[in-house]
Design an enzyme around this catalytic site. Structure first.
Site, PDB file in Angstrom:
ATOM      1  N   CYS A  86      12.082  -2.561 -16.761  1.00  0.00           N
ATOM      2  CA  CYS A  86      12.088  -3.096 -15.393  1.00  0.00           C
ATOM      3  C   CYS A  86      13.405  -2.736 -14.663  1.00  0.00           C
ATOM      4  O   CYS A  86      13.630  -1.568 -14.373  1.00  0.00           O
ATOM      5  CB  CYS A  86      11.836  -4.596 -15.439  1.00  0.00           C
ATOM      6  SG  CYS A  86      11.366  -5.273 -13.847  1.00  0.00           S
ATOM      7  N   TYR A  87      14.273  -3.699 -14.429  1.00  0.00           N
ATOM      8  CA  TYR A  87      15.560  -3.353 -13.807  1.00  0.00           C
ATOM      9  C   TYR A  87      16.272  -2.293 -14.640  1.00  0.00           C
ATOM     10  O   TYR A  87      16.927  -1.395 -14.108  1.00  0.00           O
ATOM     11  CB  TYR A  87      16.447  -4.606 -13.673  1.00  0.00           C
ATOM     12  CG  TYR A  87      17.791  -4.311 -13.030  1.00  0.00           C
ATOM     13  CD1 TYR A  87      17.924  -4.294 -11.647  1.00  0.00           C
ATOM     14  CD2 TYR A  87      18.906  -4.017 -13.814  1.00  0.00           C
ATOM     15  CE1 TYR A  87      19.140  -3.996 -11.050  1.00  0.00           C
ATOM     16  CE2 TYR A  87      20.133  -3.717 -13.231  1.00  0.00           C
ATOM     17  CZ  TYR A  87      20.239  -3.708 -11.842  1.00  0.00           C
ATOM     18  OH  TYR A  87      21.442  -3.410 -11.270  1.00  0.00           O
ATOM     19  N   HIS A 177       7.071  -5.413 -18.501  1.00  0.00           N
ATOM     20  CA  HIS A 177       7.769  -6.143 -19.573  1.00  0.00           C
ATOM     21  C   HIS A 177       6.925  -6.138 -20.860  1.00  0.00           C
ATOM     22  O   HIS A 177       6.030  -6.964 -21.007  1.00  0.00           O
ATOM     23  CB  HIS A 177       8.019  -7.590 -19.141  1.00  0.00           C
ATOM     24  CG  HIS A 177       9.077  -7.704 -18.097  1.00  0.00           C
ATOM     25  ND1 HIS A 177      10.393  -7.888 -18.409  1.00  0.00           N
ATOM     26  CD2 HIS A 177       9.005  -7.628 -16.746  1.00  0.00           C
ATOM     27  CE1 HIS A 177      11.102  -7.944 -17.292  1.00  0.00           C
ATOM     28  NE2 HIS A 177      10.283  -7.775 -16.268  1.00  0.00           N
ATOM     29  N   GLU A 179       7.750  -7.204 -23.665  1.00  0.00           N
ATOM     30  CA  GLU A 179       8.099  -8.311 -24.558  1.00  0.00           C
ATOM     31  C   GLU A 179       7.273  -9.559 -24.324  1.00  0.00           C
ATOM     32  O   GLU A 179       7.278 -10.461 -25.155  1.00  0.00           O
ATOM     33  CB  GLU A 179       9.594  -8.656 -24.439  1.00  0.00           C
ATOM     34  CG  GLU A 179      10.071  -9.101 -23.071  1.00  0.00           C
ATOM     35  CD  GLU A 179      10.379  -7.935 -22.123  1.00  0.00           C
ATOM     36  OE1 GLU A 179       9.964  -6.805 -22.418  1.00  0.00           O
ATOM     37  OE2 GLU A 179      10.992  -8.170 -21.077  1.00  0.00           O
ATOM     38  N   LYS A 376      10.599 -22.209 -31.798  1.00  0.00           N
ATOM     39  CA  LYS A 376      10.202 -23.213 -32.794  1.00  0.00           C
ATOM     40  C   LYS A 376       9.710 -22.604 -34.119  1.00  0.00           C
ATOM     41  O   LYS A 376      10.125 -23.047 -35.192  1.00  0.00           O
ATOM     42  CB  LYS A 376       9.096 -24.093 -32.206  1.00  0.00           C
ATOM     43  CG  LYS A 376       8.794 -25.318 -33.034  1.00  0.00           C
ATOM     44  CD  LYS A 376       9.446 -26.506 -32.412  1.00  0.00           C
ATOM     45  CE  LYS A 376       9.294 -27.757 -33.208  1.00  0.00           C
ATOM     46  NZ  LYS A 376      10.155 -28.806 -32.647  1.00  0.00           N
TER      47      LYS A 376
END
Ligand code: XMP
Length: 520
Positions: A86-87, A177, A179, A376
């Protein structure tokens, strides 16, 4: 094993909200990585870190603005594989001779589909096998001309250069993205990238543990540390980890506010004092809390009373530890995500509902939060690495204010006793049916109404009980657990037969949102 022997990947952070997810994906692929805010990365620090590859994160800035963030130019002459997200893609293009334009009609937010224009790059192994790939976009600006040496591999309606690469230099860049969850095949791109970069996949949770221990020792030195223990997974894992690092420099404080579940205090004491030999102060403050809550029915007032008393009690007992300099907390990444500041990297803000919020300032304590990079399920994996019993690691979350927020209306000892028993029966049912691990959180609440019933030949006039069980990933959103009618019927029968004081059972079928998980 020290991390010095591991292959290292550097993520240069330009402030995206999801940068930690990149780290998480890499950990899943057994890669050791560190996130460094862009301001701290210089040509010299890059060389010193000696990464095997670098990822440039997304971020909120525009490369078209004056003084927008940049990685050091040396990054592109070190022979390192680089992946821009992205950026990160836009900044690569800007620095390597391409052009970036303001969004206009090309801004894209949310789901998009990328079409392959060429798949002859190892970055795309396993991609486009079934046609277009779903990705998650979040960009205003877009690349309008790519830098010399680059080629286009994928395109979307709003990002003509959605995937670009200069394979000879091992430079890769994507506008979306990979991720995030909404790029379902995203992990594969990271896997391909680290393979191209030659990572051995030599990192593990065991290594993470060793590294965390080293960092705790370096931060704490010879100082004393106190840790508020709730009996939940996060504070328990943090305590055991810190104890492994600094031994008896750590003292845990467990406050019994009279709002715990059945046998909870006993279990926590046996686990920490008997099993781990960790110095533990058990503060029996039931009278104090229940006295202050007497006659109080407003949920926020209850929470405020409990929060304030908790700090007072904790402070009283912590002072007895002597000159503690640090407060340990089991803060997780989802707890800090809001406070990761673009300017300075993670800042120390404590979520307002945290049990010991406000203490560090009051007592002049510094924080140790060894879990703040983890999610978690990673904390559970770390707990397993530390040898915590499986049953303890898998425990459902339990809120700091305890049963108080499961007892709408005025809290009385009678109601608490009924609630404890009802909760124990419900959890026992769930365990007997092998459902405990499928459920994020399950509990009983006692309602402030009495209803009429009939038992034997007699009339009853007892409390109604509500059962709640939800599935969730992080507690932010939740779905109702779909018990069978047979299970619910059997549970209702057991509850009414075994618990004196309730004669009606309901199952709460509200998701979150619009409901919350707890009743108050
Ligand atoms: P809600 O009720 O907000 O709960 O949907 C989301 C998750 O947070 C837990 N919870 C708390 N945990 N102190 C805590 O440590 C609190 O004051 C608190 N309030 C809610 C809740 O049990 C669920 O897991």
């Amino acid at each position: 094993m020290s991390t010095d022997t591991h292959d290292r990947l550097l993520i240069i952070d330009f402030g995206s909200q999801v940068t930690q997810l990149i780290a998480r994906r890499l950990r899943e692929l057994n890669v050791y990585c560190e996130i460094h805010p862009y301001q701290k990365v210089t040509a010299a620090s890059l060389r010193a870190f000696s990464p095997k590859a670098v990822i440039l994160s997304g971020g909120p800035a525009s490369v078209l603005d004056d003084a927008s963030p940049r990685p050091p130019a040396a990054l592109f002459t070190m022979g390192l594989p680089v992946l821009g997200i992205c950026y990160g893609q836009q900044v690569m293009m800007k620095m390597l001779g391409g052009t970036v334009e303001r969004g206009g009609g090309n801004a894209e937010f949310g789901r998009a589909y990328v079409r392959a224009t060429d798949t002859q790059t190892d970055l795309l192994n396993g991609w486009f096998t079934k046609g277009d790939e779903q990705v998650w976009m979040s960009h205003g600006d877009h690349v309008s001309a790519i830098a010399p040496g680059f080629q286009v591999y994928g395109t979307s309606p709003g990002a003509p250069f959605a995937i670009i690469a200069d394979p000879a230099r091992r430079f890769y860049a994507v506008q979306f993205h990979p991720e995030v969850h909404h790029t379902p095949n995203g992990t594969r791109l990271y896997e391909n990238f680290i393979r191209i970069a030659g990572f051995r996949g030599d990192w593990s949770m065991g290594a993470y543990k060793d590294e965390a221990i080293r960092k705790i020792r370096a931060r704490v030195g010879n100082a004393k540390v106190i840790c508020g223990l709730s009996g939940g997974v996060d504070s328990s894992v943090a305590a055991v980890l810190i104890h492994e690092a600094i031994g008896n420099q750590l003292t845990c404080v467990f406050v019994d506010h009279g709002l715990l579940r059945q046998d909870e205090a006993k279990e926590v004491v046996s686990m920490f004092r008997d099993h781990y030999n960790i110095p533990l102060i058990v503060a029996d403050e039931q009278e104090l809390f229940l006295g202050a809550l007497d006659g109080v029915s407003d949920p926020e007032t209850k929470r405020k009373i409990i929060g304030k008393l908790f700090i007072d009690v904790f402070q009283k007992h912590a002072s007895a530890v002597g000159d503690a300099k640090f407060l340990a907390q089991g803060t997780l990444y989802p707890d800090v995500i809001e406070s990761v500041s673009f300017a300075g990297g993670p800042s120390v803000t404590i979520k307002s509902h945290h049990n010991v919020g406000g203490l560090p300032e009051k007592m002049g304590l510094k924080l140790v939060e060894p879990l703040r990079e983890l999610f978690k399920d990673e904390v559970r994996a770390l707990g397993r690495e530390l040898g915590l019993p499986a049953a303890f690691i898998g425990r459902h979350p339990f809120p700091g204010p305890g049963l108080a927020i499961r007892c709408p209306g005025e809290i009385t000892r009678e109601k608490l006793a009924i609630l404890r028993q009802a909760d124990a029966v419900f959890i026992d049912q769930i365990r007997r049916h092998g459902l405990y691990d499928e459920i994020w959180q399950a509990f009983a609440a006692i309602l402030p109404v009495r209803t009429v019933g009939v038992m034997g030949d007699g009339r009853t006039y007892d409390f109604a009980c509500a059962l709640r069980a939800v599935t969730s990933v992080d507690g932010m959103t939740a779905d109702v657990y779909p018990f069978s009618h047979a299970f619910l019927g059997e549970t209702a029968t057991r509850l009414i037969n075994e618990v004196r004081g309730i004669n009606r059972v309901t199952y709460d079928i509200t998701s979150k949102p619009p409901g919350t998980i707890e009743w108050e």
